[in-house]
Enzyme design. Structure first.
Site, short mmCIF file in Angstrom:
data_model
loop_
_atom_site.label_atom_id
_atom_site.label_comp_id
_atom_site.label_asym_id
_atom_site.label_seq_id
_atom_site.Cartn_x
_atom_site.Cartn_y
_atom_site.Cartn_z
N SER A 99 0.72 -1.32 0.19
CA SER A 99 0.15 0.08 0.18
C SER A 99 0.61 1.45 0.11
O SER A 99 1.82 1.58 -0.82
CB SER A 99 -1.02 -0.04 1.15
OG SER A 99 -1.83 0.99 0.94
N ASP A 196 -10.16 -5.05 -4.03
CA ASP A 196 -9.75 -3.97 -3.25
C ASP A 196 -10.58 -2.65 -3.27
O ASP A 196 -10.45 -2.09 -4.37
CB ASP A 196 -8.28 -3.55 -3.78
CG ASP A 196 -7.47 -2.85 -2.78
OD1 ASP A 196 -7.87 -1.99 -2.05
OD2 ASP A 196 -6.24 -2.89 -2.70
N HIS A 226 -7.86 -5.61 0.00
CA HIS A 226 -6.66 -4.60 0.18
C HIS A 226 -5.63 -5.17 1.28
O HIS A 226 -4.71 -5.02 1.12
CB HIS A 226 -7.23 -3.11 0.80
CG HIS A 226 -5.96 -2.31 0.61
ND1 HIS A 226 -5.20 -1.73 -0.34
CD2 HIS A 226 -5.39 -1.61 1.77
CE1 HIS A 226 -4.24 -0.83 -0.08
NE2 HIS A 226 -4.41 -0.66 1.24
#
Length: 246
Positions: A99, A196, A226
């Protein structure tokens, strides 16, 4: 047990590492996450089983490191990562960026490509302060950030809201990677879940198109979210590291 490293900026960074053969693996976590998360802990155990050097750490304002999260910004966390890699690892490393850690790892790769043996990104979120937060703000939220210096956003991952500061937004603009050439002269494996809801699949496709390099691949995993922390997801991360090392 965590150890601690003082950075030139006076921040105290918590880290855990295990010795082994190189190139080592460095895990770079996400926004408001820490090194006790599922991916970081699983990869540490995996690396130990491979006799592969491994390093995980908490950015300032995260986990056991010093500092207040709301006072931090991308530039601070990039500086933390760079110093940790320079001080605690030897030779080129495989960076695994999750991320926000995907963005940080791209900044590290741009700044010191000679220390990067390869790159694995997991739901990478480059430039998310701009293409995520700022682009998604209402006019009232933008006004709040610019006049009050902050705005609170609900979080799917914590009880407390995320406080997004003017400093985070403005500093993010100084560290964008999608608005200029991004040479990645080493193997790159990008992983992205199709379910996600934080990082859209089209961000991953745009990053693939934007990145320069002869060995850059994107893998989409149908149904993965995610967190990317199921056994199937974790195994794919490990295979991607092996692929980069090969």
């Amino acid at each position: 047990m965590s150890e601690y490293l003082e950075t030139p900026a006076g921040r105290r960074i918590a880290f855990q590492r295990s010795n082994g053969r190189g190139p080592g693996v460095v895990f770079l976590g996400g926004f408001k996450s820490d090194m006790t998360g599922t991916k970081a802990a699983w990869l540490h155990d995996w690396a130990r089983g491979q006799n592969r050097a491994f390093l995980r750490f908490d950015y300032s304002g995260h986990g056991d490191s010093s500092g207040v999260f709301e006072e931090g910004c991308i530039g601070d966390w990039f500086a933390d990562a760079r110093h940790v890699i320079e001080a605690l690892t030897d030779g080129p490393q495989v960076l695994v960026g999750s991320s926000m850690g995907g963005w940080i790892s791209l900044l590290v790769a741009r700044a010191m490509p000679q220390r990067v043996a390869g790159l694995v990104t997991v739901a990478a979120a480059p430039d998310f302060t701009e293409q995520g937060f700022w682009a998604g703000f209402s006019e009232a939220q933008r006004q709040a950030v610019m006049t009050k210096g902050r705005v609170a956003l609900p979080s799917d991952y914590a009880d407390q809201p995320y406080v997004i500061t003017r400093r985070l937004i403005e500093d993010g603009r100084d560290h964008l990677v999608m608005n200029q050439p991004l040479p990645l002269p080493f193997p790159v494996r990008m992983l992205q879940g199709t379910a996600d809801t934080d990082v859209p699949v089209d961000w991953a496709v745009r990053l693939l198109d934007h990145a320069g390099g002869d060995d850059v691949r994107l893998t989409l995993l149908k149904g993965a979210d995610h967190r990317f922390s199921t056994s199937e997801c974790l195994a794919l991360i490990a295979r991607s590291i092996d692929d980069v090392l090969a």
